[in-house]
Design an enzyme around this catalytic site. Structure first.
Site, short mmCIF file in Angstrom:
data_model
loop_
_atom_site.label_atom_id
_atom_site.label_comp_id
_atom_site.label_asym_id
_atom_site.label_seq_id
_atom_site.Cartn_x
_atom_site.Cartn_y
_atom_site.Cartn_z
CG HIS A 208 48.75 38.45 76.27
ND1 HIS A 208 49.65 39.47 76.10
CD2 HIS A 208 48.42 38.04 75.03
CE1 HIS A 208 49.85 39.68 74.81
NE2 HIS A 208 49.11 38.83 74.13
CG ASP A 417 49.94 39.65 86.85
OD1 ASP A 417 49.44 39.56 85.72
OD2 ASP A 417 50.07 40.73 87.45
C1 GDG Z 1 47.70 41.09 80.96
C2 GDG Z 1 48.16 39.99 81.94
C3 GDG Z 1 50.52 40.45 81.25
C4 GDG Z 1 47.66 50.65 84.18
N1 GDG Z 1 46.98 51.73 84.58
C5 GDG Z 1 47.13 52.66 83.60
C6 GDG Z 1 47.92 52.11 82.58
N2 GDG Z 1 48.23 50.88 82.97
C7 GDG Z 1 49.08 49.97 82.18
C8 GDG Z 1 50.36 49.62 82.90
C9 GDG Z 1 50.75 48.34 82.18
C10 GDG Z 1 49.39 47.73 81.84
O1 GDG Z 1 48.41 48.75 81.97
C11 GDG Z 1 49.03 46.61 82.80
O2 GDG Z 1 49.77 45.50 82.44
P1 GDG Z 1 49.95 44.26 83.42
O3 GDG Z 1 50.92 43.33 82.80
O4 GDG Z 1 50.40 44.78 84.74
O5 GDG Z 1 48.52 43.62 83.63
P2 GDG Z 1 47.21 43.19 82.75
O6 GDG Z 1 46.43 44.38 82.33
O7 GDG Z 1 46.47 42.26 83.65
O8 GDG Z 1 47.76 42.42 81.46
C12 GDG Z 1 49.56 40.31 82.43
C13 GDG Z 1 49.96 41.41 80.22
O9 GDG Z 1 48.63 41.05 79.84
C14 GDG Z 1 50.82 41.42 78.95
O10 GDG Z 1 50.97 40.16 78.40
O11 GDG Z 1 51.74 40.95 81.73
O12 GDG Z 1 50.02 39.27 83.28
O13 GDG Z 1 47.26 39.89 83.03
O14 GDG Z 1 51.41 48.62 80.99
O15 GDG Z 1 51.26 50.67 82.77
N3 GDG Z 1 48.29 52.78 81.47
C15 GDG Z 1 47.85 54.07 81.35
N4 GDG Z 1 47.06 54.66 82.30
C16 GDG Z 1 46.69 54.00 83.43
O16 GDG Z 1 45.99 54.56 84.29
N5 GDG Z 1 48.22 54.78 80.26
#
Ligand code: GDG
Length: 511
Positions: A208, A417
């Site tokens: 990921h 990212d």
């Molecule tokens: C890894 C990779 C890749 C955030 N705050 C809250 C919350 N979130 C959710 C967001 C989003 C998720 O968390 C974060 O996803 P990201 O993709 O931005 O980042 P990572 O956590 O680093 O994820 C990344 C991902 O895996 C998938 O393969 O895209 O590059 O680093 O969905 O909305 N959700 C809730 N409350 C929050 O306060 N419910």
């Protein structure tokens, strides 16, 4: 109570090869005699098992304590579980993962049509395997060494030991010839370990996060073991084509294997494929929340509560040094300091969800961000109208949707990212084709959304100019861009991601 049978725990306890590993030998390989012995204990003919197994660090459920003290499990929100649920239901699917608390693990249980098998981690393993090797060694190394990775042999030993435990659990649960899909950087050794135990399985792996170039990966003292671990899979999936190329190049350079296009030829005759499969989100589910009247009402309330600025800029991230949070706050503060923007014209909302709080780098980052926010608010804030609204706690998904609806400009500026789902979530919520997305070139999402305002987050002046451009963009131009991005997103949701990976996995040569 334990997630794995007592026999599995005994296996783990007695496994000296797991414990005595250090960086020199290729310690991930089980010696042939032991491999045969262990493989016999996992004979798939002995049990029915699941024909589809997901292996991930965490189970897709959260433990919730009822008022009467009893425990129930609630499906955690997230694209991965949503995407895989239909496949899980159709195939008696099992999910193997850690339940999130150290100590003994609950017995296997069924929830939301899935068979959940919890892998226990001791408090020390949480420190060494999870916070240590996964999040203080691999995470920074794979993200351009934005923070210096720490290399510790005791962390590596824990990583090997825990990966063995996950592989053992998968080997016990999988039916003969089952498809097993292993996820992410915490479990890179599982494919090879699992293949040694169960050569009948079809094994896929998806990373990921980014996969680094040769020059960075080569620093890892256990680089060969990690590469061989991944090569236990039939198909290795990455977010971006560049990551797959890095992996292919590494297998040539460090292991001397031959490659052709996306294929790697192993000395034992197996062929492994490495390709990109950009992950996505459940677009329909989030758009449905965004369209609810109560979400729209909440979006309006949010704007009022922060002093009704003309425009709102928004960042939503885990509080992580890869996300470029401090960089964007600094750029916004400079715009205010230089008088190029006033807080009545535009204010910033930054959600920084707590993350990995016991890892030192994350504590330092929190201080840096909170200092920057305090400074800008001290200088430019007014009672009832802060310049930056900073929220260091997690939110319900419905509240996130309201924030996405309230935001005129979404600022996604990671320094590196894998993909960045927040960018996709913003697009999903802008069903009326309004809003502007600022997106870092260094997020995987930048490959797909060329209509976003792409930025180099290290370039403070560029970032400032882009913020001004976003705030001043003509609505027609914003709509044109958002329409194009939504068209792409709707056609490439998480179901398509999962089915394209699984189709490629079942169609691979290489058995
Ligand atoms: C890894 C990779 C890749 C955030 N705050 C809250 C919350 N979130 C959710 C967001 C989003 C998720 O968390 C974060 O996803 P990201 O993709 O931005 O980042 P990572 O956590 O680093 O994820 C990344 C991902 O895996 C998938 O393969 O895209 O590059 O680093 O969905 O909305 N959700 C809730 N409350 C929050 O306060 N419910």
């Amino acid at each position: 109570m334990s997630a794995v049978s007592p026999a599995a725990q005994a296996d783990d306890g007695r496994s000296d090869t797991d414990r005595s590993t250090t960086g020199q030998a290729d310690t991930t390989q089980v010696p042939p005699s032991q491999a045969t012995e262990r493989a016999a204990s996992f004979d798939p003919a002995r049990r029915a098992g699941s024909s589809f197994v997901v292996v991930a660090n965490r189970l897709p459920v959260d433990r919730v304590e009822n008022p009467d003290g009893s425990i129930r499990w609630r499906r955690s929100p997230g694209g991965l579980v949503t995407a895989l649920e239909p496949v899980m239901r159709a195939n008696k699917g099992a999910w193997i993962g850690w339940a999130g608390a150290p100590g003994t693990a609950p017995e296997p249980f069924d929830e939301a049509g899935m068979h959940l098998v919890s892998v226990p981690l001791s408090a020390e393993e949480v420190e060494d395997y999870y916070e240590g090797f996964s999040n203080a060694t691999l995470w920074p190394l794979y993200h351009d060494v934005i923070a210096p990775p720490v290399y510790r042999r005791d962390w590596w030993d824990a990583y090997v030991r825990v990966n063995h435990r996950f592989a053992d659990a998968a080997a016990r649960v999988a039916a003969r010839g089952a498809v097993v899909w292993v996820h992410d950087y915490q479990l890179q050794l599982v494919p090879e370990m699992l293949r040694a135990l169960r050569p009948d399985l079809r094994i896929g792996f998806f990373l990921h996060i980014p996969f680094p170039p040769v020059e960075l990966f080569a620093r890892l003292p256990w680089r060969q073991q990690v590469l061989r671990g991944l090569l236990g899979a039939d198909l290795v999936g990455f977010q971006r084509p560049g990551a797959a190329s890095n992996f292919l190049r590494l297998t040539r350079r460090l292991l001397g294997y031959q490659t052709q296009r996306d294929q790697i030829f192993l000395p034992d005759g197996r062929v492994v494929r490495a390709r990109s499969f950009p992950i996505s989100i459940d677009v329909g589910e989030l758009e449905e929340i965004a369209r609810r009247p109560e979400t729209e009402r909440r979006a309006w309330e949010i704007r009022e509560e922060i002093g009704a600025p003309s425009k709102i800029l928004l960042g939503i991230d885990r509080l992580d040094y890869t996300k470029g949070i401090a960089e964007r706050i600094h750029a916004f503060a400079e715009l205010l300091n230089e008088g190029l923007l006033t807080p009545d014209e535009a204010t910033f909302i930054q959600v920084a969800t707590p993350s990995r709080e016991r890892v030192e780098q994350y504590q330092l980052l929190r201080d840096e961000v909170e200092l920057a926010v305090g400074r800008v608010n001290g200088t430019h804030g007014r009672i009832g109208r802060p310049a930056v609204t900073y929220l260091h706690h997690s939110h319900e998904r419905t509240e996130l949707a309201a924030l996405y609806r309230a935001a005129d400009v979404m600022v996604v500026t990671p320094l590196r990212d894998g993909m960045n789902l927040v960018a996709k979530e913003y697009i999903a919520c802008r069903y009326d084709h309004t809003g502007v997305l600022i997106l870092s070139e260094f997020a995987g999402a930048a490959d797909e959304f060329r209509q976003a305002l792409l930025v180099n987050p290290y370039d403070v002046d560029g970032l400032k100019q882009t913020m001004l451009q976003a705030l001043r963009m003509e609505p027609r131009e914003a709509t044109r861009k958002m329409r194009a991005m939504r068209r792409h997103l709707v056609e490439h949701d998480v179901d398509r991601w999962a089915s394209s990976f699984l189709t490629a996995l079942s169609g691979e040569p290489g058995r």
